[in-house]
Structures are given as structure tokens and as C-alpha cells.
Design a protein around this motif. Structure first.
Motif, PDB file in Angstrom:
ATOM      1  N   ILE A   1      38.236  49.850  17.746  1.00  0.00           N
ATOM      2  CA  ILE A   1      38.400  48.811  16.596  1.00  0.00           C
ATOM      3  C   ILE A   1      37.705  49.141  15.526  1.00  0.00           C
ATOM      4  O   ILE A   1      38.238  49.028  14.456  1.00  0.00           O
ATOM      5  N   ILE A   2      36.480  49.367  15.506  1.00  0.00           N
ATOM      6  CA  ILE A   2      35.538  49.755  14.425  1.00  0.00           C
ATOM      7  C   ILE A   2      36.355  50.979  13.631  1.00  0.00           C
ATOM      8  O   ILE A   2      36.408  51.163  12.658  1.00  0.00           O
ATOM      9  N   LEU A   3      36.686  51.917  14.355  1.00  0.00           N
ATOM     10  CA  LEU A   3      37.132  53.138  13.836  1.00  0.00           C
ATOM     11  C   LEU A   3      38.603  52.901  13.171  1.00  0.00           C
ATOM     12  O   LEU A   3      38.870  53.395  11.884  1.00  0.00           O
ATOM     13  N   PHE A   4      39.243  52.047  13.557  1.00  0.00           N
ATOM     14  CA  PHE A   4      40.420  51.522  13.011  1.00  0.00           C
ATOM     15  C   PHE A   4      40.424  51.026  11.859  1.00  0.00           C
ATOM     16  O   PHE A   4      40.666  51.198  10.741  1.00  0.00           O
ATOM     17  N   LEU A   6      37.595  51.304   9.895  1.00  0.00           N
ATOM     18  CA  LEU A   6      37.122  51.996   8.792  1.00  0.00           C
ATOM     19  C   LEU A   6      38.268  52.926   8.490  1.00  0.00           C
ATOM     20  O   LEU A   6      38.098  53.009   7.167  1.00  0.00           O
ATOM     21  N   PHE A   7      39.046  53.433   9.215  1.00  0.00           N
ATOM     22  CA  PHE A   7      40.251  54.374   8.662  1.00  0.00           C
ATOM     23  C   PHE A   7      41.355  53.657   7.742  1.00  0.00           C
ATOM     24  O   PHE A   7      41.745  54.402   7.075  1.00  0.00           O
ATOM     25  N   MET A 232      31.014  56.383  19.764  1.00  0.00           N
ATOM     26  CA  MET A 232      31.918  56.260  18.887  1.00  0.00           C
ATOM     27  C   MET A 232      32.273  55.054  18.340  1.00  0.00           C
ATOM     28  O   MET A 232      32.299  54.062  18.855  1.00  0.00           O
ATOM     29  N   GLY A 233      32.357  54.916  17.068  1.00  0.00           N
ATOM     30  CA  GLY A 233      32.711  53.761  16.335  1.00  0.00           C
ATOM     31  C   GLY A 233      31.381  53.333  15.737  1.00  0.00           C
ATOM     32  O   GLY A 233      31.254  52.886  14.451  1.00  0.00           O
ATOM     33  N   ILE A 234      30.302  53.250  16.552  1.00  0.00           N
ATOM     34  CA  ILE A 234      29.045  52.801  16.103  1.00  0.00           C
ATOM     35  C   ILE A 234      28.377  53.735  15.206  1.00  0.00           C
ATOM     36  O   ILE A 234      27.757  53.264  13.976  1.00  0.00           O
ATOM     37  N   VAL A 240      28.560  55.238   7.462  1.00  0.00           N
ATOM     38  CA  VAL A 240      29.302  54.694   6.256  1.00  0.00           C
ATOM     39  C   VAL A 240      28.405  53.672   5.592  1.00  0.00           C
ATOM     40  O   VAL A 240      28.402  53.549   4.251  1.00  0.00           O
ATOM     41  N   PHE A 241      27.694  52.884   6.385  1.00  0.00           N
ATOM     42  CA  PHE A 241      26.996  51.895   5.779  1.00  0.00           C
ATOM     43  C   PHE A 241      25.481  52.487   5.203  1.00  0.00           C
ATOM     44  O   PHE A 241      25.264  52.160   4.025  1.00  0.00           O
TER      45      PHE A 241
END
Length: 263
Positions: A1-4, A6-7, A232-234, A240-241
Motif C-alpha cells: 500500500i505504501i509503495l502504491f 508513493l508510485f 519493503m515500503g517502510i 522519500v521523507f
């Protein structure tokens, strides 16, 4: 979900442009450094294990370390492969499983201590910024992880077994052993910081050298949280942050994280 999420904030053209201007010689050097880092980590694990009376060759430790790294890809957190390493290490001698668990945990704990040291060193360059707050958060998370491990162990260990494990742990406090594993651990994490610097050079990202002493340790600790597969995602969210501080956009930060994963 996080990766989605971000992308969804990026465009394919941005990735294409970054990749077309990339300097891939730094990618090759990064791979060599990472392999060297795993060799150093294997040596560190071997020293800890020998203190606990394991008798295996360096080639075996190296093989098992890479095997653990492979299984990390499919298991929770970025240290899930440690279960495989414990399984491979345990022999048929007394307290085999206990000694194997202690050796692997000691390897991780010493690495965590060095990471916290790097964070404190990196934070010393900054004053009253978001970085200082991130440093505090990382230290708190590390402490919580440590306390959870201790609580679990307390519930699992009887008083007699506690004494046996305590006696095993004291074997690791031999001065020469502590010096060796400290040097190897510091060297390994410096290699990983250098690797991050090289990845930035691939895409010509302007990040101050001092910032890497925060960027890598904080993202590594956050990736250890047991809420995702291999962090992954974290990890990507953390990159990014943290890279926004130097005006690095989401696309570049994501590509930075993805390149580290590819290495």
C-alpha cells in the motif's frame, strides 16, 4: 500500500530521464562493496560463534550468511533470514539451539549499537531540526525492539536455563572478541554508508556527506520493524521523507531506494 501511494506520486517519464542520465559505473562499484560487506559480516558472525564453541569453516559462514540474505527477501523485516542462519548453524552438541540463537542475536545487537552510534554522530551536525527528532524516534524504536526481545526471552526461559544462557553470553565478553567484532561492525556500516554515497552519484543527487550518517542508519532501523516483508515500503517511505530535506523529489528518492534494493 505504501509503495502504491508513493508510485502514484511519480511519472514514468521522470524515472526514464533519471535512468538515461545515470552513471552506471558507480552501480558496479556498489555491488562489489556490498559483497565485501557481507564477507566482513560473515567473519564477524564466525568470531562470535567460535566464542560459543561452534567449529565451522569461514566458507560455511559465508554461504549461510548469503542464504540468510536471500530468505530476507521473503520474510518479515530485513532480518527474517536470521532464522535460516540459526537453523544452519546449530550442531548436535549440548545447548546447540541456544548457542546458535545467541550468536545470531549478538551479531544483530552489536550492529544495532553501532548504527545508534552513527545516528548520534550524524545528529551532532544538526541542531533543533527534524533530524534530531528522527534520531530520538530511531533510538526509541531500537529500545522498544530490545525490550520486546527481552520480554519474550524472559517468558521462554526458566531459571535454570537462564543461568546456562547467562554463562554462554559471558563468553562473548572476552576483550579481544569485543574489539574484533566492533572493528568489523564499524567497517561494515561504513561500507554501507559509502554504498549510499555511490548510489547518489549514479543519479547525481546532491546530498551532504554528513547526512549519510543519518540516512542509512535510520532507514535500516525502521526497516527492522516487523510490519513488512524485507522492510519493503517502510524503507522507501523513509528515503522519500528524509531526502526531501535536500529538495530531492519523490521519483529520485524512490529510485535511490530501489537501486539499493537491486544491489
Amino acid at each position: 500500500i505504501i509503495l502504491f501511494l508513493l508510485f502514484s506520486q511519480t511519472k514514468i517519464q521522470e524515472f526514464v530521464q533519471l535512468l538515461s542520465n545515470a552513471n552506471y559505473k558507480y552501480f558496479i562499484i556498489s555491488i562489489i562493496l556490498y559483497i565485501l560487506g557481507q564477507v566482513i559480516s560473515s567473519k564477524k558472525w564466525m568470531i562470535l560463534s567460535k566464542q560459543l564453541n561452534f567449529e565451522n569453516t569461514f566458507a560455511q559462514y559465508l554461504k549461510w550468511y548469503f542464504l540468510g540474505m536471500f530468505y530476507n527477501t521473503f520474510l518479515p523485516t530485513n532480518i527474517g533470514g536470521d532464522v535460516i542462519k540459526i537453523y544452519k548453524l546449530k550442531d548436535k552438541k549440548p545447548l546447540a539451539l541456544d548457542r546458535a540463537i545467541i550468536s545470531v542475536l549478538s551479531d544483530r545487537i552489536t550492529g544495532l549499537i553501532i548504527l545508534l552510534g552513527f545516528i548520534l554522530f550524524g545528529a551532532s551536525f544538526y541542531n533543533k531540526t527534524i533530524i534530531c527528532r528522527l534520531t530520538v524516534i530511531a533510538i526509541i524504536i531500537s529500545t522498544i525492539i530490545g525490550l520486546i526481545i527481552i520480554r519474550i526471552l524472559k517468558k521462554m526461559i526458566t531459571q535454570d536455563k537462564y543461568k546456562r544462557i547467562y554463562n554462554l553470553i559471558t563468553l562473548l565478553f572476552e576483550r579481544l572478541c569485543i574489539i574484533k567484532i566492533s572493528i568489523l561492525s564499524i567497517t561494515f556500516h561504513i561500507l554501507l554508508i559509502t554504498l549510499h554515497f555511490l548510489i547518489a552519484q549514479i543519479y547525481n543527487l546532491q546530498i551532504p556527506l554528513k547526512y549519510y550518517f543519518l540516512l542509512y542508519p535510520i532507514t535500516a532501523i525502521l526497516a527492522s520493524l516487523p510490519i513488512s516483508i524485507n522492510g519493503m515500503g517502510i524503507k522507501e517511505l523513509a528515503y522519500v521523507f528524509m531526502l526531501k530535506k535536500y529538495n530531492i523529489d519523490t521519483s529520485s528518492a524512490l529510485l535511490f531506494a530501489m537501486t539499493f534494493n537491486m544491489v
